[in-house]
Design an enzyme around this catalytic site. Structure first.
Site, PDB file in Angstrom:
ATOM      1  N   LEU A 205      57.511  -3.177  30.151  1.00 16.98           N
ATOM      2  CA  LEU A 205      55.964  -3.506  30.612  1.00 16.98           C
ATOM      3  C   LEU A 205      55.434  -3.857  29.160  1.00 16.98           C
ATOM      4  O   LEU A 205      55.201  -2.752  28.512  1.00 16.98           O
ATOM      5  CB  LEU A 205      55.522  -2.459  31.220  1.00 16.98           C
ATOM      6  CG  LEU A 205      55.921  -2.245  32.695  1.00 16.98           C
ATOM      7  CD1 LEU A 205      55.669  -0.538  33.168  1.00 16.98           C
ATOM      8  CD2 LEU A 205      55.647  -3.137  33.730  1.00 16.98           C
ATOM      9  N   HIS A 206      54.586  -4.836  29.090  1.00 17.31           N
ATOM     10  CA  HIS A 206      53.815  -4.952  27.749  1.00 17.31           C
ATOM     11  C   HIS A 206      52.790  -5.869  27.736  1.00 17.31           C
ATOM     12  O   HIS A 206      51.759  -5.984  26.937  1.00 17.31           O
ATOM     13  CB  HIS A 206      54.659  -5.364  26.630  1.00 17.31           C
ATOM     14  CG  HIS A 206      55.056  -6.610  26.538  1.00 17.31           C
ATOM     15  ND1 HIS A 206      56.224  -7.177  27.127  1.00 17.31           N
ATOM     16  CD2 HIS A 206      54.668  -7.818  25.886  1.00 17.31           C
ATOM     17  CE1 HIS A 206      56.253  -8.596  26.922  1.00 17.31           C
ATOM     18  NE2 HIS A 206      55.097  -8.694  26.379  1.00 17.31           N
ATOM     19  N   ARG A 207      52.913  -6.805  29.178  1.00 15.12           N
ATOM     20  CA  ARG A 207      51.596  -7.827  29.141  1.00 15.12           C
ATOM     21  C   ARG A 207      50.495  -7.541  29.131  1.00 15.12           C
ATOM     22  O   ARG A 207      49.883  -6.395  29.833  1.00 15.12           O
ATOM     23  CB  ARG A 207      52.184  -8.635  30.348  1.00 15.12           C
ATOM     24  CG  ARG A 207      52.832  -9.551  29.864  1.00 15.12           C
ATOM     25  CD  ARG A 207      52.926 -10.904  30.367  1.00 15.12           C
ATOM     26  NE  ARG A 207      54.117 -11.347  29.930  1.00 15.12           N
ATOM     27  CZ  ARG A 207      54.479 -12.396  28.663  1.00 15.12           C
ATOM     28  NH1 ARG A 207      53.499 -12.608  28.090  1.00 15.12           N
ATOM     29  NH2 ARG A 207      55.648 -12.641  28.411  1.00 15.12           N
TER      30      ARG A 207
END
Ligand code: UD1
Ligand code: UDP
Length: 360
Positions: A205-207
């Site tokens: 997860l990084h957006r």
């Protein structure tokens, strides 16, 4: 032919690893690292493990707001162009480093080659969509990973300089997965994490769209992960770490194993060994597809529409029930894999050959 390549973020190092190898046979390449990613496990590890030529310049730009980060890159890249006087600027993907490299070059009439051109989510709120649209419109060579990308460019009246080369990430998986599997130091990752192949799920997860939802969004995602029948291993991006740690502290999740980001070889092993991938990453969706691992994409749209065919990749809203349902009820159709939309695994060679045969 002298090529100035600008990279700055993790997925660009991975793409450069295979393209630089192909370019070394036809060009002098000078690599500029903007410093957008700078933690050891977000940057150095890739240069060390993937045999990428050492950057001649590290601009040390680091983190910041979009304007500050991109603006500082733009000024510093321009100076490098003046010093190096290259024939071509090469950029990858859709990060702020991509746009800065392309824009600095284009203003100086230095032709731009864009690897991974033509990708569209049609969501202009994404910083990546802005970066890729702008970069495509000022590029001379547009190397498209898929036919969809070629068609997307055509809709914007871009046809000159467009080539369907295939996806350089397929080249890199084909090359590095075999190396990873034959390296006992890397395969030790399963034992170190106490996981067995196909007995765990893998998530990243990084957006901005995910982290902009703050703690609430992460809690909704982790509540779904908590209910899954297998543990969920998450090599956590530094952007998301504070929220992830806060969520775990608040909710005491027991089915989530948060780990530091890993090198690419370990990541390929973790991906190929997973029973399912859950991610908002662009690159990981495709790697899951290449390795025939079902994927749930935690976004409302994807650029990689080919992966949706036959349910190998499904989109889920950032809501607990939707994620849980998609993760437990989707059965991919093996017959949907007969087409290979991402090329022949030699995209890097095609790119090198197009650039070396270019006409001025
Ligand atoms: C960037 C790209 C994104 C790409 C991703 C790959 C843009 C706008 N976004 O997102 O398209 O998918 O890289 O991973 O270019 N940080 C660290 N250490 C690092 C790097 C980042 O701590 O080495 C933290 C900082 O708090 C920073 C935040 O992560 O503010 C975001 O980093 P940034 O490079 O701005 O964006 P990414 O989310 O990494
Ligand atoms: N990756 C990695 N280590 C990690 C997480 C991801 O090597 O801990 C790799 C992953 O295999 C893929 C690339 O990084 O090749 C994807 O990068 P990311 O998700 O950061 O960016 P995106 O592809 O969304 O732009």
């Amino acid at each position: 032919m002298k090529i100035l390549t600008v990279v700055g973020a993790r997925p660009q190092f991975i793409k450069a690893s295979v393209v630089s190898r192909a370019l070394s046979r036809v060009a002098d390449e000078v690599i500029v690292h903007t410093g957008q990613h700078y933690d050891k496990n977000m940057s150095d590890v890739f240069f060390e493990e993937l045999n990428i030529p050492k950057p001649a310049y590290n601009l040390g730009v680091g983190s910041g707001s979009h304007g500050k980060q991109t603006g500082e890159m733009l000024m510093k890249i321009e100076e490098v162009i003046f010093t190096e006087k290259p024939d071509i600027m090469l950029v990858y993907g859709d990060t702020n480093s991509t746009l800065a490299g392309a824009l600095a070059a284009s203003k100086l009439h230095l032709p731009v080659a864009h690897v991974e051109a033509g990708l569209r989510s049609y969501n202009m709120r994404m910083p990546e969509e802005q970066n890729r649209v702008l970069t495509d419109h000022i590029s001379t060579w547009l190397f498209c990973p898929t036919q969809t990308a070629v068609d997307n460019l055509k809709k914007e009246n871009i046809t000159a300089g467009v080539d369907k080369t295939g996806d350089v990430m397929l080249d890199s998986v084909l090359h590095f997965l075999a190396l990873a599997r034959s390296n006992p130091k890397k395969t030790a990752i399963y034992g170190q994490l106490g996981i067995a192949p196909k007995q765990y799920r893998l998530a990243t997860l990084h957006r901005a769209e995910t982290t902009d939802g703050g703690l609430d969004a992460i809690v909704r995602i982790f509540d779904a992960f908590e209910q899954l029948p297998q543990p969920v291993v998450i090599p956590i991006h530094p952007r998301t770490r504070p929220l992830a740690e806060e969520a775990i502290k608040k909710r005491g999740y027991r089915n989530i194993q948060l780990i530091d980001p890993v090198g690419y070889l370990e990541m390929l092993l973790l991906t190929s060994g997973a029973s399912q991938v859950l991610t908002d990453s662009g690159g990981l969706q495709k790697e899951a597809w290449f390795m025939e691992v079902p994927c749930v994409t935690l976004r409302s749209e994807t650029e990689w529409v080919e992966t949706l065919e036959g349910g190998w990749n499904v989109l889920a809203k950032l809501e607990t029930d939707d994620i849980y349902r998609k993760a437990t009820q989707t059965v991919p159709d093996p017959s949907a894999r007969e087409k290979m939309p991402f090329g022949d695994g030699k995209a890097s060679e095609h790119i090198a050959s197009i650039l070396s045969n270019r006409k001025e």
